[in-house]
Design a protein around this motif. Structure first.
Motif, short mmCIF file in Angstrom:
data_model
loop_
_atom_site.label_atom_id
_atom_site.label_comp_id
_atom_site.label_asym_id
_atom_site.label_seq_id
_atom_site.Cartn_x
_atom_site.Cartn_y
_atom_site.Cartn_z
N LEU A 167 0.51 3.95 1.21
CA LEU A 167 0.50 4.60 2.51
C LEU A 167 1.02 3.70 3.62
O LEU A 167 1.80 4.11 4.46
CB LEU A 167 -0.92 5.08 2.87
CG LEU A 167 -1.49 6.17 1.97
CD1 LEU A 167 -2.94 6.47 2.34
CD2 LEU A 167 -0.66 7.46 2.08
N CYS A 168 0.54 2.46 3.65
CA CYS A 168 0.81 1.59 4.79
C CYS A 168 2.02 0.69 4.61
O CYS A 168 2.50 0.12 5.59
CB CYS A 168 -0.41 0.70 5.07
SG CYS A 168 -1.90 1.63 5.34
N HIS B 211 -7.81 -0.86 0.19
CA HIS B 211 -7.17 -1.27 1.45
C HIS B 211 -8.21 -1.18 2.57
O HIS B 211 -8.19 -0.28 3.40
CB HIS B 211 -5.94 -0.42 1.75
CG HIS B 211 -5.05 -1.05 2.78
ND1 HIS B 211 -3.96 -0.45 3.32
CD2 HIS B 211 -5.12 -2.29 3.36
CE1 HIS B 211 -3.39 -1.25 4.20
NE2 HIS B 211 -4.08 -2.37 4.25
N CYS C 282 -6.04 1.48 5.50
CA CYS C 282 -6.15 2.94 5.50
C CYS C 282 -7.33 3.44 4.67
O CYS C 282 -7.54 4.63 4.57
CB CYS C 282 -4.86 3.53 4.96
SG CYS C 282 -4.58 3.11 3.23
N CYS D 7 0.86 -1.18 0.00
CA CYS D 7 0.00 0.00 0.00
C CYS D 7 0.90 1.22 0.00
O CYS D 7 1.83 1.30 0.80
CB CYS D 7 -0.91 -0.02 1.24
SG CYS D 7 -1.80 1.53 1.46
ZN ZN Z 1 -3.14 1.38 3.26
#
Ligand code: ZN
Lengths: 181, 115, 979
Positions: free
Chosen positions: B7-8, B57, B61, B5
């Motif tokens: 972001l993650c 996701h 997130c 991801c």
């Molecule tokens: Zn994420």
């Protein structure tokens, strides 16, 4: 007129402990989701800074005394243990205080317990102190924070507190039984 | 299977909800002909090789991401936030800085058969 | 028979166990196989089809014969390999596939009919008549055949799953694996070393080889001691890596409690690991093959490596007089080790003519074993020398080596195909078949100890280089470095009796030839036709030999013939381990409302709604059936006041300057015009024009909305909203978050609803200040709350929301007040009746195949704006008289019950699918109207209101004549809710 009695999310469920891991409920704290509006990211960061905190990057948290700000997903953070001062109008704010069961898992076996339920690399190098993840605990959405070498905060939806405690306790007992062999 | 991801970071595929081909993000204009809507809603390519699709996701997130992967080798080539997508004439590109190259997956350039 | 002074078992620790109802003893470190062999037991089980006596053949997880059932009752586990099961106090095992006992097996009569049971027998014989297959043949065959049987009962034992992450996963802890782990660990990489044995060391524990001048087992022990002391190393014994998957993920099965006497109930029996590794080294060794000859399956016939393995590791002589049969030098090792331990070697039979082996025993070069003698155990070996002269050798053990097959399975799990190496007569992995995996040692075709050590160390160096670690010095120890000398030799020609290949599934060389003859000549077809390789060992002992014979029969080369596809799992994995954590609350979390405890205290049966648990009804004394309670609760709401927990509905908080515009896009109707303090019903479509969900959305303030979704669709709607926003309008300024869990929300409905609320509100409300579809913030009992005037019952109704920590207290308080007003709590059954009476839809109606037109809400698709699903909903075929439309149905005779799922037909039409005109989605008894009622979809239904249809319930064999009505049965003007 009578007033309403408060019930915590894990009432009657916690604490539980095995030989080297304990699971307890964290005391009630005000939780506000903070989602900066377009172009107000800096203003939000400044307001948080004024509280001694700051805007956390993805997967991070910022702490100041009893207050903390957890990254909580895309464009979103949870302000915990402090009122959202100076944030009205520049960020979407919602009260999440009652939405979560907040637990504290601690002990030498804490990481091993979580490895039974979370598909995340929790080795200290990959998930150091202060790291936050939105992830799954079993089939439950969860927020996970590493507090220290052997301690974690776990947040799950309030309605799932019973299942979370059951699953975590089961994993704790399995770890304890392994140690006893 | 693991997905990165943007972001993650590196996550198990169980955290994601699969949605199908990337073209589902290209919604026709309100007044588009019925054929365009039919194409958008119902018609999909099934390539042997590189493909792009949408993943959510969900246990994470809540970002929608575009995953570029190879349907033959199963290799994940690239992941990007859906919001990083920009419409350009005839094709889609991603804004600089929003891409997250998948870090050298095990064996990307190893395991004996070096490219 | 134990040989004094040999082996690595702890002779001071005696352990008692039971096998087939008899008591035995063994030593700590024994497997069931080694302990029984030491006790002179030869017969371990019976084969699958012919019930032939079978003994132990190997020392490892590849064992095809010694399959036993361990444990009793629901906890019995079949098909446990005796070579893997460690003995422990309380262990109870029994042989399988025999009745009434292992020694006297009546089903062995099958063996006499063997000529009829060749490959494809079942396919050919039981083809016709077809109906017989299900009713007669299959049950019959299943009773007679099959390996161990399941108990048929649910096993309550604990199983576990877990995740692990590392830089390097080393699979196998023999010489190659140990060196790979040591090399990587010393450089600081995080290493997981997994080995399926209870003790690490691999072949070093089974051989008499020395490493670096010490006994191999001692050297391994020293390396393991070093590894065990390092913080960056995790040693996983009893852990078999079972599969290689995408992205560096490996499955592994750990036997956690299977070797423990009197384990705690909390101790998992097994744990299924998902190990995510940046790199892996496969060092899983090799499996020795048999040679096919007549009657090569008698108990006492083993692999040569196993015979010396039992001696070297467990101090067990597998026989008193051992014959060795080999096509390579490995057989000679067995002879050497046994002689050194004082075991008699009756003969060494080697198919090679140029074999030079000196020893105090007869050596038959260029000879072969052509038959064996002995019923339940081997007595004699029949050999033919190079001139064809036949002689008999008295022998109770035959050690066979047909060469070694590298255990390359994991390397092939991502569809890679191994390559054939003529020089060692074996398939070896190709590099790079699994991204990130290297193969070292015997698994890679490097069979000498020295080569294993060197390849392991080299693999570590390569991994360290890949990952950017600086290598630390590791000395390469010296060890045995014999070359592989082998003559490919698969079967002894001219067998007069059956020569077995797949021992577990009873497949012979003849079956393979028959497959080729009947044109099942591809290796995959041969496998399925003969079932070779489909037993628990999955062909580890038979597959390569079989395809070599197939190659010979078809005139192709072995390389050209190729292997079958390798698929996970590498060893059998119990379903309990795969599904660990998936029982009960591990399968699906339970979502409980804040009123859950109070509802259960009142005896309410709970029903599942998505993951939520909601009360069906609240029984009162004297009510004999759920219907009585439901009827009372409906009447209570219609006449007095009822309280219902509606917290399970999804609640999504939407804020921002563009929030209203966004709602206009996701709802078919307009929300941007909704004023603060007001609520509106909204209809949400999917992009394909079908209805996705419905619910109310409240405007809490400028640019601030609270959307509600149905309970079941909350997750889907959140995902959809996130998609629409991120895909189509991410530059619009709005933010969304679920607040479902933050609020406890209760419906208060009925003519006395306002009276009830005014008894708790800080400031009373009235109809003028708080009209229908109003919302606002209120205070009740000292708590800030939200109040919505909405109704899903058609009565004067409110929903009041408080922070969830007050939910339990407020629910009890509201119900007590309702009861004092002649009302009370109501559950899902009453809620359902109330909404059917009003014609309100739920997901029973909006089931994914209906449009706004179908449910009569086409007017809610605004013509003034675009919305998700609008374009598609206007396409031909999604509206018009050919559509099945929502209608009400009322039996002409009011007491005739209707059931959901029934189909609708014209009054005079035959009730067949060609005449189908629609179906019933919801049905109830309406105490309010004194009639059964139903909602359903009827073709061109709105035009047919006032006519009659025939309702036919094929499943329950019921037929009811119904009148078609408007879906709103009760109070069609809606005066009660607005009042
Ligand atoms: Zn994420």
């Amino acid at each position: 007129m009578a007033s309403l009695i408060e019930t915590t999310a894990c009432e009657g469920l916690l604490p539980v402990a095995t030989q080297d891991v304990t699971l307890g409920e964290l005391p009630f704290a005000c939780i506000t989701s903070v989602a900066p509006f377009d172009g107000r990211q800096d203003a939000v960061a400044a307001a948080l800074k004024a509280m001694g905190l700051g805007w956390p990057g993805p997967g991070q948290s910022v702490r100041a005394g009893d207050a903390a700000c957890f990254w909580a997903g895309r464009d979103q953070a949870f302000l915990i243990g402090a009122a959202p001062e100076g944030l009205a109008g520049i960020a979407a704010l919602t009260d999440q205080s009652d939405g979560w069961a907040r637990m504290h898992l601690e002990g030498p076996g804490a990481e091993a317990v979580l490895a039974r339920l979370i598909a995340l690399d929790l080795r200290p190098a990959a998930f150091p102190e202060g790291a936050v993840a939105r992830t799954g605990l079993g089939h439950m959405m969860a927020v996970l924070l590493r507090e220290g070498p052997q301690s974690f905060q776990i947040m799950v939806f309030r309605s799932m507190a019973g299942t979370a405690v059951h699953n975590l306790h089961q994993a704790m007992r399995a770890i304890a039984a392994r140690a006893a062999v | 299977m693991r997905l990165t991801c943007p972001l993650c970071g590196d996550r198990d595929r169980r955290e994601f909800h699969y949605y199908g081909a990337e073209v589902y993000a290209d919604r026709p204009d309100a007044g588009a002909a019925l054929d365009a809507w039919d194409d958008y809603l119902h018609l999909r390519d099934n390539p042997a090789g590189e493909t792009r699709d949408l993943w959510y996701h969900e246990i994470g997130c809540s970002a929608w991401i575009v995953v570029t992967r190879d349907t033959v080798s199963h290799r994940i080539l690239q992941t990007a936030l859906l919001t990083a997508r920009q419409r350009q004439v005839g094709k889609f590109v991603y804004q600089e800085g929003d891409l997250r190259e998948v870090p050298a997956k095990p064996g990307a350039a190893t395991g004996g058969e070096r490219p | 028979m134990r040989i004094a002074g040999k082996g690595l078992v702890d002779g001071s620790a005696t352990i008692g166990f039971r096998f087939d109802g008899r008591d035995y003893t063994g030593f700590a470190g024994d497997t069931l196989a080694s302990a029984l062999l030491a006790s002179g037991v030869r017969l371990f089980g019976r084969s699958f089809k012919y019930h032939r006596p079978r003994g132990v053949m190997t020392t490892g997880a590849e064992e095809p014969n010694a399959l036993v059932t361990v444990g009793r009752g629901a906890r019995a586990v079949p098909n446990v390999r005796a070579t893997v099961q460690e003995i422990h106090g309380g262990l109870e095992a029994r042989g399988q596939n025999a009745w009434p006992s292992l020694g006297l097996d009546l089903m062995a009569v099958n063996d006499l009919f063997a000529p009829f049971f060749g490959a494809g027998f079942y396919y050919k014989t039981f083809m016709w008549p077809r109906a017989f297959w299900e009713r007669l043949y299959e049950p019959l065959i299943r009773r007679a055949a099959g390996l161990g049987a399941l108990s048929g009962r649910s096993n309550d034992e604990a199983y576990e799953k877990a995740w692990a992450f590392c830089d390097l996963l080393v699979i196998g802890a023999g010489p190659a694996g140990l060196m790979a782990a040591l090399g990587a660990a010393r450089a600081g990489a995080e290493v997981i070393l997994a080995d399926e044995d209870s003790r690490m060391g691999g072949r070093l524990l089974l051989e008499s080889h020395e490493v670096a001048g010490r006994a191999g087992a001692d050297w391994a022990g020293a390396v393991l001691a070093e590894l065990g002391a390092m913080a960056n190393v995790r040693l996983m014994t009893r852990t078999t890596v079972t599969g290689a998957y995408d992205g560096g993920t490996y499955g592994a099965l750990e036997r956690v409690g299977l070797h423990v006497a009197n384990p705690s109930e909390d101790l998992p029996r097994e744990c299924f690991w998902r190990i995510v590794a940046r790199r892996a080294v496969l060092a899983g060794g090799a499996h020795e093959r048999q040679i096919a000859f007549a009657n090569n399956d008698r108990p006492g016939i083993m692999t040569a490596g196993a015979v010396r393995g039992y001696l070297n590791r467990w101090g067990v002589a597998a026989g008193r007089s051992v014959t060795v049969f080999a096509n390579n030098d490995d057989g000679h090792r067995t002879a050497r080790d046994l002689v050194a331990a004082g075991v008699r070697i009756a003969a060494l039979v080697d198919v090679r003519e140029d074999v030079a082996m000196a020893g105090d025993f007869p050596v038959h070069a260029g000879a072969r074993v052509i038959d064996t003698v002995g019923r339940q155990s081997l007595r004699e070996v029949v050999i033919a020398d190079r001139e064809g002269r036949v002689s008999r050798i008295a022998s109770d053990c035959l050690a066979v080596s047909g060469g070694w097959n590298p255990a390359l399975h994991l390397a092939c799990h991502m569809n890679g195909r191994p390559v054939w190496r003529e020089d060692i007569a074996a398939f070896v992995p190709k590099p790079g078949m699994v991204p990130g995996m290297r193969v070292a040692g015997a698994a890679n075709g490097a069979f000498s100890t020295q080569a294993c050590l060197a390849e392991g160390l080299a693999a570590a160096a390569a991994v360290l280089d890949d990952l950017g670690f600086k290598a630390a010095p590791v000395d390469l120890p010296e060890a045995e470095d014999g070359a592989v000398r082998i003559r490919a030799y698969w079967e002894v020609p001219g067998a007069t009796h059956r020569a077995w290949l797949d021992f577990a599934n009873d497949v012979t060389t003849k079956d393979v030839r028959l497959a080729a003859q009947e044109n099942f000549a591809s290796v995959e077809h041969m496998k399925r036709y003969t079932t070779l390789g489909m037993a628990p060992d999955q062909g580890k002992n038979s597959s390569v030999t079989a395809l070599a014979i197939l190659a010979e029969t078809t005139g192709r080369g072995i390389a050209e013939t190729g292997t079958t596809t390798f698929r996970p799992p590498y060893v059998p994995v119990s379903i309990a381990a795969l599904g660990a954590g998936g029982q009960g609350r591990g399968f699906a979390p339970k979502r409980l409302t804040t009123s859950d405890r109070a509802a259960r205290e009142r005896g309410a049966p709970m029903i599942e709604a998505g993951l939520w648990y909601r009360p069906s009804y609240f029984p009162r004394p004297g009510e004999a059936t759920w219907r009585e309670a439901c009827d009372r609760e409906v009447a209570m709401v219609r006449d007095r006041v009822g309280v219902c927990d509606v917290s399970t509905l999804g609640k999504i908080d939407i804020q921002g300057p563009d929030a209203g515009r966004f709602l206009d896009l996701v709802y078919s109707n307009t929300f941007s015009t909704l004023k603060p303090g007001r609520v509106r019903y909204g209809l949400m479509l999917r992009e394909d024009g079908m209805v996705m969900d419905d619910g109310t959305t409240a405007c809490l303030g400028p640019g601030h909305y609270l959307m509600t979704t149905t309970t079941a669709a909350a997750g889907q709607v959140m995902r959809h909203l996130d998609f629409v926003q991120q895909a189509h309008c991410h530059d619009w300024d709005l933010r969304m978050i679920s607040v479902t869990e933050a609020w406890a929300q209760f419906a208060v409905a009925g003519p006395l609803a306002r009276d009830l609320l005014n008894s708790v509100l800080a400031e009373p409300i009235d109809g003028a200040a708080f009209p229908f579809l109003a919302c606002g913030e209120v205070r009740l009992m000292g708590v800030a709350a939200r109040l919505f005037r909405i109704s899903f019952s058609g009565e004067l109704g409110f929903e009041v929301a408080v922070p969830a920590r007050y939910g339990a207290a407020l629910w009890r308080d509201l119900v007590a007040r309702a009861e004092s007003l002649g009302g009370g709590a109501y559950g899902m059954e009453a809620l359902n009746v109330l909404r059917i009476e009003k014609g309100f839809v739920t997901h029973a109606e909006i089931h994914g195949r209906v449009t706004a037109f179908d449910i009569g809400l086409q007017a809610m698709v605004s013509g003034k704006k675009d919305c998700i699903g609008k374009a598609a909903s206007t396409r031909p075929g999604l509206s018009g008289p050919e559509r099945e439309q929502l209608v009400g149905l009322r039996p002409v005779a009011a007491d005739r019950a209707i059931a959901a799922g029934a189909h609708l037909f014209d009054e005079a039409a035959e009730a067949v699918s060609a005449n189908d005109r629609g179906y019933v989605t919801s049905a109830c008894w309406s105490p309010t109207l004194g009639s059964h009622l139903a909602l359903g979809f009827l073709r061109d239904g709105r035009a047919r209101i006032g006519t009659r249809v025939r309702l036919v319930d094929h499943l329950r064999k019921a037929e009811v004549l119904c009148e078609v009505t408007d879906p709103v049965f009760f109070d069609p003007e809606g005066g009660r809710a607005r009042g």
